[in-house]
Motif scaffolding. Structure first.
Motif, PDB file in Angstrom:
ATOM      1  N   ASP A 248       8.811  12.664 -21.396  1.00  0.00           N
ATOM      2  CA  ASP A 248       9.170  13.962 -21.970  1.00  0.00           C
ATOM      3  C   ASP A 248       9.819  14.888 -20.946  1.00  0.00           C
ATOM      4  N   GLY A 249      10.048  14.403 -19.709  1.00  0.00           N
ATOM      5  CA  GLY A 249      10.754  15.172 -18.694  1.00  0.00           C
ATOM      6  C   GLY A 249       9.877  15.811 -17.653  1.00  0.00           C
ATOM      7  N   ARG A 250       8.549  15.756 -17.795  1.00  0.00           N
ATOM      8  CA  ARG A 250       7.661  16.381 -16.821  1.00  0.00           C
ATOM      9  C   ARG A 250       7.540  15.508 -15.570  1.00  0.00           C
ATOM     10  N   LYS A 251       7.568  16.157 -14.415  1.00  0.00           N
ATOM     11  CA  LYS A 251       7.407  15.449 -13.149  1.00  0.00           C
ATOM     12  C   LYS A 251       5.941  15.426 -12.750  1.00  0.00           C
ATOM     13  N   LEU A 252       5.493  14.291 -12.268  1.00  0.00           N
ATOM     14  CA  LEU A 252       4.119  14.161 -11.797  1.00  0.00           C
ATOM     15  C   LEU A 252       4.028  14.611 -10.345  1.00  0.00           C
ATOM     16  N   PRO A 253       2.830  15.062  -9.924  1.00  0.00           N
ATOM     17  CA  PRO A 253       2.666  15.456  -8.517  1.00  0.00           C
ATOM     18  C   PRO A 253       2.912  14.254  -7.595  1.00  0.00           C
ATOM     19  N   PRO A 254       3.557  14.444  -6.468  1.00  0.00           N
ATOM     20  CA  PRO A 254       3.769  13.335  -5.528  1.00  0.00           C
ATOM     21  C   PRO A 254       2.435  12.755  -5.055  1.00  0.00           C
ATOM     22  N   TYR A 255       2.374  11.446  -5.028  1.00  0.00           N
ATOM     23  CA  TYR A 255       1.169  10.723  -4.600  1.00  0.00           C
ATOM     24  C   TYR A 255       1.454  10.186  -3.193  1.00  0.00           C
ATOM     25  N   ILE A 256       0.874  10.821  -2.175  1.00  0.00           N
ATOM     26  CA  ILE A 256       1.171  10.528  -0.777  1.00  0.00           C
ATOM     27  C   ILE A 256       0.072   9.635  -0.202  1.00  0.00           C
ATOM     28  N   ILE A 257       0.481   8.543   0.426  1.00  0.00           N
ATOM     29  CA  ILE A 257      -0.459   7.611   1.063  1.00  0.00           C
ATOM     30  C   ILE A 257      -0.219   7.662   2.565  1.00  0.00           C
ATOM     31  N   LEU A 258      -1.177   8.229   3.300  1.00  0.00           N
ATOM     32  CA  LEU A 258      -1.069   8.309   4.745  1.00  0.00           C
ATOM     33  C   LEU A 258      -1.529   7.004   5.384  1.00  0.00           C
ATOM     34  N   ARG A 275      -3.871  10.524  -0.233  1.00  0.00           N
ATOM     35  CA  ARG A 275      -4.782   9.390  -0.049  1.00  0.00           C
ATOM     36  C   ARG A 275      -4.446   8.731   1.283  1.00  0.00           C
ATOM     37  N   CYS A 276      -5.203   7.724   1.663  1.00  0.00           N
ATOM     38  CA  CYS A 276      -4.943   7.035   2.927  1.00  0.00           C
ATOM     39  C   CYS A 276      -5.154   5.536   2.742  1.00  0.00           C
ATOM     40  N   HIS A 277      -4.497   4.767   3.566  1.00  0.00           N
ATOM     41  CA  HIS A 277      -4.628   3.313   3.615  1.00  0.00           C
ATOM     42  C   HIS A 277      -4.392   2.879   5.044  1.00  0.00           C
ATOM     43  N   ARG A 278      -4.987   1.772   5.425  1.00  0.00           N
ATOM     44  CA  ARG A 278      -4.904   1.331   6.811  1.00  0.00           C
ATOM     45  C   ARG A 278      -3.456   1.161   7.270  1.00  0.00           C
ATOM     46  N   TYR A 279      -2.638   0.614   6.380  1.00  0.00           N
ATOM     47  CA  TYR A 279      -1.233   0.393   6.729  1.00  0.00           C
ATOM     48  C   TYR A 279      -0.287   1.342   5.996  1.00  0.00           C
ATOM     49  N   GLY A 280      -0.819   2.275   5.235  1.00  0.00           N
ATOM     50  CA  GLY A 280       0.035   3.190   4.487  1.00  0.00           C
ATOM     51  C   GLY A 280       0.703   2.552   3.296  1.00  0.00           C
ATOM     52  N   TRP A 281       0.058   1.535   2.704  1.00  0.00           N
ATOM     53  CA  TRP A 281       0.659   0.811   1.587  1.00  0.00           C
ATOM     54  C   TRP A 281       0.021   1.218   0.273  1.00  0.00           C
ATOM     55  N   MET A 282       0.712   0.949  -0.800  1.00  0.00           N
ATOM     56  CA  MET A 282       0.181   1.103  -2.148  1.00  0.00           C
ATOM     57  C   MET A 282      -0.560  -0.171  -2.520  1.00  0.00           C
ATOM     58  N   THR A 283      -1.803  -0.035  -2.956  1.00  0.00           N
ATOM     59  CA  THR A 283      -2.621  -1.194  -3.340  1.00  0.00           C
ATOM     60  C   THR A 283      -2.974  -1.081  -4.823  1.00  0.00           C
ATOM     61  N   GLU A 284      -3.655  -2.119  -5.305  1.00  0.00           N
ATOM     62  CA  GLU A 284      -4.060  -2.110  -6.717  1.00  0.00           C
ATOM     63  C   GLU A 284      -5.074  -1.020  -6.991  1.00  0.00           C
ATOM     64  N   ASP A 285      -6.005  -0.805  -6.052  1.00  0.00           N
ATOM     65  CA  ASP A 285      -7.009   0.251  -6.248  1.00  0.00           C
ATOM     66  C   ASP A 285      -6.356   1.636  -6.257  1.00  0.00           C
ATOM     67  N   LEU A 286      -5.391   1.845  -5.352  1.00  0.00           N
ATOM     68  CA  LEU A 286      -4.708   3.129  -5.335  1.00  0.00           C
ATOM     69  C   LEU A 286      -3.868   3.324  -6.587  1.00  0.00           C
ATOM     70  N   MET A 287      -3.301   2.248  -7.128  1.00  0.00           N
ATOM     71  CA  MET A 287      -2.533   2.358  -8.349  1.00  0.00           C
ATOM     72  C   MET A 287      -3.448   2.750  -9.512  1.00  0.00           C
ATOM     73  N   GLN A 288      -4.663   2.155  -9.573  1.00  0.00           N
ATOM     74  CA  GLN A 288      -5.613   2.528 -10.618  1.00  0.00           C
ATOM     75  C   GLN A 288      -6.048   3.991 -10.440  1.00  0.00           C
ATOM     76  N   ASP A 289      -6.193   4.408  -9.191  1.00  0.00           N
ATOM     77  CA  ASP A 289      -6.581   5.807  -8.907  1.00  0.00           C
ATOM     78  C   ASP A 289      -5.516   6.767  -9.421  1.00  0.00           C
TER      79      ASP A 289
END
Length: 289
Positions: A248-258, A275-289
């Motif tokens: 519908d055109g709405r922007k979601l808040p940026p999801y930053i992984i440190l 959020r944070c990750h050891r290597y700064g990657w997007m994982t399955e758990d972070l995607m569910q979050d």
């Protein structure tokens, strides 16, 4: 019918006229000038004479186009320069050395020094170095401003040019269209099956954010391949940001992984999820979050 060309009409314009095809004899007749009168010729005409001389000889080219044989020999020596010049350019005069030759020489030495170290060099850095050298030599600021035009002429005198980093293009798969159609059909089928609303559908993508971006431009010798540039070594240090937008055109808040095992203390800008990750990657758990 092609019009009657006036004396001195540029040959390349005549050749580009729709439906007009002139032979070498016809073109040469347009440039039959008196040998006692000094004439100037543009780069396009000189190139035409050079090509004719290469296919025959200098003497025939001089007779054909009504020029001196010495001119033909001189033009053949500077053929690469004529090819790189504008077709309307007539002369290649200008000072071989700049007004402040010593400043140019010291700036060129600075460029060579930075090249040997492998550090990137920009024209702005050259201009600042030139101003510093001019101040050491007590050159008044009004007499030497180290302008961008000076920098271009200095680079041309010392055979330097700007070199850009060229990315390797990504090859698209041959079945790209089929994959797009299949994906679109699956999305439409899911929406019909579950009756999804427009606000429940979105598009998101992850993008890396480099914490240190090396310069993509440097000054180096013309024709040099490849150009090696030293970097600080942290250009691969990056974080991940996932950006999303709803249908519908709405922007979601940026999801930053440190990158790290914990979120460092401090105040972060509002309107984003940290959020944070050891290597700064997007994982399955972070995607569910």
């Amino acid at each position: 019918e092609p019009p009657e060309w006036s004396e001195g009409y540029p040959f390349y314009m005549a050749l580009g006229f729709p439906g007009c095809e002139l032979s070498a004899d016809d073109l040469a007749g347009k440039f039959q000038f008196s040998r006692g009168m000094r004439r100037s010729y543009d780069a396009g005409f000189k190139l035409m004479v050079v090509e004719f001389a290469e296919s025959t000889n200098n003497c025939q080219a001089a007779k054909q186009f009504g020029v001196l044989e010495k001119n033909v020999r001189d033009w053949r020596k500077v053929k690469p320069q004529l090819q790189n010049a504008h077709a309307m350019r007539r002369a290649f005069r200008g000072p071989k050395n700049g007004r402040f030759a010593l400043v140019d020489q010291r700036v060129a030495e600075y460029v060579r020094y930075m090249q040997a170290k492998g550090d990137p060099i920009t024209r702005e850095a050259m201009q600042l170095k030139a101003l510093e050298i001019a101040q050491e030599m007590n050159i008044p600021e009004k007499g030497f401003k180290a302008s961008l035009g000076w920098c271009r002429r200095m680079m041309r005198r010392y055979d330097l040019s700007l070199r850009h980093k060229v990315p390797v293009p990504q090859q698209l798969p041959e079945d790209l269209t089929e994959k797009l159609v299949t994906y679109q059909r699956s999305v439409l089928a899911l929406r019909r099956a579950h009756d999804y609303q427009v606000a429940q559908m979105g598009n998101a993508d992850e993008t890396p954010i480099c914490l240190e971006v090396p310069s993509r431009v440097t000054v180096d010798n013309q024709g040099e391949k490849p150009v090696l540039v030293k970097t600080p070594g942290r250009e691969k240090l990056k974080i991940t940001a996932m950006l999303g937008v709803l249908a519908d055109g709405r922007k979601l808040p940026p999801y930053i992984i440190l990158r790290g095992t914990y979120i460092p203390p401090g105040k972060f800008p509002s309107g984003m999820e940290i959020r944070c990750h050891r290597y700064g990657w997007m994982t399955e758990d972070l995607m569910q979050d």
